[in-house]
Motif scaffolding. Structure first.
Motif, short mmCIF file in Angstrom:
data_model
loop_
_atom_site.label_atom_id
_atom_site.label_comp_id
_atom_site.label_asym_id
_atom_site.label_seq_id
_atom_site.Cartn_x
_atom_site.Cartn_y
_atom_site.Cartn_z
N GLN A 63 0.70 -1.09 -0.13
CA GLN A 63 0.01 0.07 -0.08
C GLN A 63 0.84 1.37 0.18
OE1 GLN A 63 -2.36 -1.62 3.26
NE2 GLN A 63 -4.11 -0.44 2.31
N GLU A 64 2.07 1.39 0.74
CA GLU A 64 2.76 2.58 0.91
C GLU A 64 3.66 2.64 -0.33
OE1 GLU A 64 3.82 2.52 5.66
OE2 GLU A 64 4.65 1.12 4.30
N ALA A 65 3.83 1.32 -1.04
CA ALA A 65 4.83 1.62 -2.49
C ALA A 65 3.91 1.80 -3.63
CB ALA A 65 5.41 0.13 -2.72
N LEU A 66 2.36 1.59 -3.52
CA LEU A 66 1.77 1.81 -4.75
C LEU A 66 1.86 3.06 -5.35
CD1 LEU A 66 -0.42 0.74 -6.60
CD2 LEU A 66 -2.16 1.23 -4.95
N PRO A 67 1.77 4.35 -4.60
CA PRO A 67 1.87 5.53 -5.35
C PRO A 67 3.12 5.80 -6.43
CG PRO A 67 1.08 5.72 -3.22
CD PRO A 67 1.38 4.54 -3.33
N ALA A 68 4.24 5.10 -5.60
CA ALA A 68 5.43 5.43 -6.32
C ALA A 68 5.37 4.39 -7.52
CB ALA A 68 6.91 4.87 -5.36
N LEU A 69 4.87 3.23 -7.32
CA LEU A 69 4.91 2.30 -8.69
C LEU A 69 4.01 2.97 -9.62
CD1 LEU A 69 4.52 -0.98 -6.78
CD2 LEU A 69 6.41 -0.45 -7.63
N LEU A 70 2.97 3.28 -9.41
CA LEU A 70 2.06 4.10 -10.26
C LEU A 70 2.73 5.34 -11.02
CD1 LEU A 70 -1.40 4.25 -8.22
CD2 LEU A 70 -0.95 2.74 -10.21
N ALA A 71 3.39 6.22 -10.18
CA ALA A 71 4.08 7.03 -10.77
C ALA A 71 5.18 6.84 -11.91
CB ALA A 71 4.87 8.11 -9.68
N ALA A 72 5.87 5.73 -11.52
CA ALA A 72 6.40 5.26 -12.67
C ALA A 72 5.73 4.79 -13.75
CB ALA A 72 7.49 4.17 -12.11
N SER A 73 4.93 4.20 -13.57
CA SER A 73 3.96 3.55 -14.63
C SER A 73 3.47 4.67 -15.45
CB SER A 73 2.68 2.74 -14.03
OG SER A 73 3.67 1.58 -13.39
N ARG A 74 2.79 5.71 -14.77
CA ARG A 74 2.08 6.79 -15.41
C ARG A 74 3.13 7.69 -16.27
NH1 ARG A 74 -0.21 8.23 -11.11
NH2 ARG A 74 1.25 9.32 -10.31
N SER A 75 4.47 7.51 -16.07
CA SER A 75 5.45 8.22 -16.93
C SER A 75 5.95 7.33 -17.99
CB SER A 75 6.57 8.80 -16.15
OG SER A 75 7.31 7.43 -15.71
N LEU A 76 5.65 6.21 -18.04
CA LEU A 76 5.82 4.96 -19.13
C LEU A 76 7.45 4.90 -18.89
CD1 LEU A 76 3.69 6.07 -22.02
CD2 LEU A 76 3.37 4.79 -19.99
N ALA A 77 8.01 5.06 -18.10
CA ALA A 77 9.44 4.97 -17.64
C ALA A 77 9.98 3.76 -18.52
CB ALA A 77 9.87 4.90 -16.21
N PRO A 78 11.09 3.86 -19.36
CA PRO A 78 11.40 2.68 -20.24
C PRO A 78 12.34 2.10 -19.33
CG PRO A 78 12.44 4.62 -21.02
CD PRO A 78 11.34 5.13 -19.69
N LEU A 79 12.10 1.51 -18.35
CA LEU A 79 13.04 0.69 -17.48
C LEU A 79 12.11 -0.17 -16.64
CD1 LEU A 79 14.52 3.82 -15.41
CD2 LEU A 79 15.76 2.21 -17.26
N PRO A 80 13.12 -1.49 -16.43
CA PRO A 80 12.17 -2.49 -15.50
C PRO A 80 12.28 -2.03 -13.93
CG PRO A 80 14.68 -3.13 -15.84
CD PRO A 80 14.36 -1.71 -16.70
N PHE A 81 11.61 -0.84 -13.65
CA PHE A 81 11.70 -0.58 -12.21
C PHE A 81 10.82 -1.28 -11.44
CE2 PHE A 81 9.12 1.97 -9.04
CZ PHE A 81 10.38 2.54 -8.41
N VAL A 82 9.40 -1.32 -12.12
CA VAL A 82 8.49 -2.18 -11.24
C VAL A 82 9.05 -3.55 -11.02
CG1 VAL A 82 6.02 -3.07 -11.40
CG2 VAL A 82 6.71 -0.66 -12.12
N GLU A 83 9.56 -4.38 -12.47
CA GLU A 83 10.13 -5.60 -12.05
C GLU A 83 11.12 -5.77 -11.04
OE1 GLU A 83 8.68 -5.16 -16.31
OE2 GLU A 83 9.75 -4.05 -14.86
N THR A 84 11.96 -4.86 -10.96
CA THR A 84 12.98 -4.88 -9.90
C THR A 84 12.72 -4.77 -8.58
OG1 THR A 84 14.83 -4.07 -11.50
CG2 THR A 84 15.34 -3.88 -9.32
N ALA A 85 11.32 -3.78 -8.48
CA ALA A 85 10.92 -3.77 -7.18
C ALA A 85 10.29 -4.85 -6.41
CB ALA A 85 9.95 -2.37 -7.21
N LEU A 86 9.60 -5.39 -7.58
CA LEU A 86 8.80 -6.56 -7.24
C LEU A 86 9.85 -7.79 -6.78
CD1 LEU A 86 6.50 -8.69 -7.28
CD2 LEU A 86 6.72 -8.85 -9.81
N CYS A 87 10.91 -8.12 -7.52
CA CYS A 87 11.93 -8.83 -7.37
C CYS A 87 12.58 -8.74 -5.77
CB CYS A 87 12.78 -8.88 -8.14
SG CYS A 87 12.51 -9.80 -9.66
N GLY A 88 12.64 -7.59 -5.53
CA GLY A 88 13.06 -7.10 -4.26
C GLY A 88 12.09 -7.52 -2.86
#
Length: 358
Positions: A63-88
């Motif tokens: 719940q605390e991480a969701l806004p940050a994950l959404l921000a990256a997704s909203r920007s269409l960041a061309p990086l595996p940011f969500v994937e890396t965070a999930l693996c963490g």
């Protein structure tokens, strides 16, 4: 919103809002790796959202991480940011340390297996790995060789893996990595009652990640479409003043809100036994929303929205791609139905309303 949630949200919105540009997205679609952007993101510490504090992480809840994950997704960041965070998060649940660099959740192919050899876990076979060519490590669950029926989670270095390069409709890397007796950096075999022991767990986690990404991209499409409707003049007034367009925008907004609530519900359930059900539901709802929102947005934009020069397609092509990855709506609808049948009619309403005891 908690203090940590607000801090993470502000950091992510500022970072991705400033650093992710159309030029960077276009470069990534040409196959260029945004190395400098990844270094900036990694230096911020955001990929370690879920890692323990003593490992340099924020130790955030979903719940605390969701806004940050959404921000990256909203920007269409061309990086595996969500994937890396999930693996963490996965590695934290499995009591394994999170290495530096890019990580991604892989799906083991047919015939892939794990085995213990000389006191070490080894892996043989192929995996499907988003951003695999850029990943330093993958996390994968594989059958344990020998017919025991066991399943092991492995952390594998990609060094030495053979890579078959491929991409999705949005130009994002969707590669196949092949390993031959690769030694695992870490391994875990969860007990039967562990949340990661379920057969559907690996794909459901990937589905949740894609649902969050879709929810962020849907918010972007809504904002972009409303802005276009207020600026495009036809017959002497903005097209957003016409009732037919207003009705379409209302449907679009409703789908975006439904997707946002679905991922919020799934994230809220991640500490509970019902997380798997909620992750499945989120993927179905976000998948349906992706189809309807993309269609409406392109209708409102008209011909200009179908050109490469207009930026709408960067979001809609990702929505179409993410909708199909880690199981589409049909896949998860069947899985939800099968689970409902197994649990019986008495459990259906508590499952739907999130009031089930287990």
């Amino acid at each position: 919103m908690s203090e940590l949630e607000q801090m993470l949200a502000d950091s992510a919105q500022r970072l991705f809002g400033n650093e992710v540009t159309v030029a960077r997205i276009e470069a990534a679609e040409r196959g260029e790796w945004s190395g400098s952007l990844w270094e900036t993101v990694e230096a911020s510490g955001l990929p370690r959202l879920f890692a323990a504090e003593d490992a340099g992480g924020a130790e955030a809840s979903w719940q605390e991480a969701l806004p940050a994950l959404l921000a990256a997704s909203r920007s269409l960041a061309p990086l595996p940011f969500v994937e890396t965070a999930l693996c963490g998060w996965l590695l934290t649940q499995l009591s394994m340390p999170m290495p530096e660099g890019v990580l991604t959740l892989a799906e083991a192919g047919d015939g892939a297996s794990a085995r213990v050899d000389g006191g070490q876990w080894r892996f043989d076979g192929a995996v499907s790995a988003p951003w695999g060519r850029h990943a330093g490590y993958i996390v994968v669950r594989a059958d344990v060789a020998g017919g025991s029926g066991g399943k092991a989670w492995l952390l594998l270095s990609t060094a030495g893996a053979a890579i078959d390069v491929n991409s999705n409709l949005a130009g994002e890397p969707r590669d196949t990595l092949r390993f031959d007796a690769a030694t695992a950096v870490g391994a875990a075999v969860p007990d039967a009652g562990h949340m990661l022991a379920d057969d559907d767990a690996p794909r459901a986690l990937g589905a949740l990640a894609r649902s969050i990404q879709m929810a962020g991209a849907l918010e972007r499409v809504l904002e972009q479409t409303v802005q276009y409707a207020s600026e495009r003049i036809q017959f002497g007034r903005p097209i957003g003043k016409f009732q037919a367009i207003q009705q379409q925008l209302a449907v679009l907004a409703n789908e975006v809100v439904a997707a946002r609530m679905a991922v919020a519900g799934a994230c809220a359930a991640m500490a509970e036994p019902r997380w798997l059900w909620q992750a499945m539901v989120a993927k179905v709802i976000c998948g349906h929303a992706a189809g309807r929102v993309a269609a409406i947005a392109h209708q409102v934009h008209g011909a200009i929205g179908f050109t490469y020069e207009h930026s709408l397609h960067f979001a809609t092509r990702r929505l179409w791609s993410w909708r199909a990855e880690y199981g589409n709506e049909a896949h998860w609808s069947r899985a939800i139905g099968a689970r409902a049948i197994r649990r019986g009619g008495a459990a259906l309403w508590p499952d739907i309303t999130g009031t089930a005891a287990d």
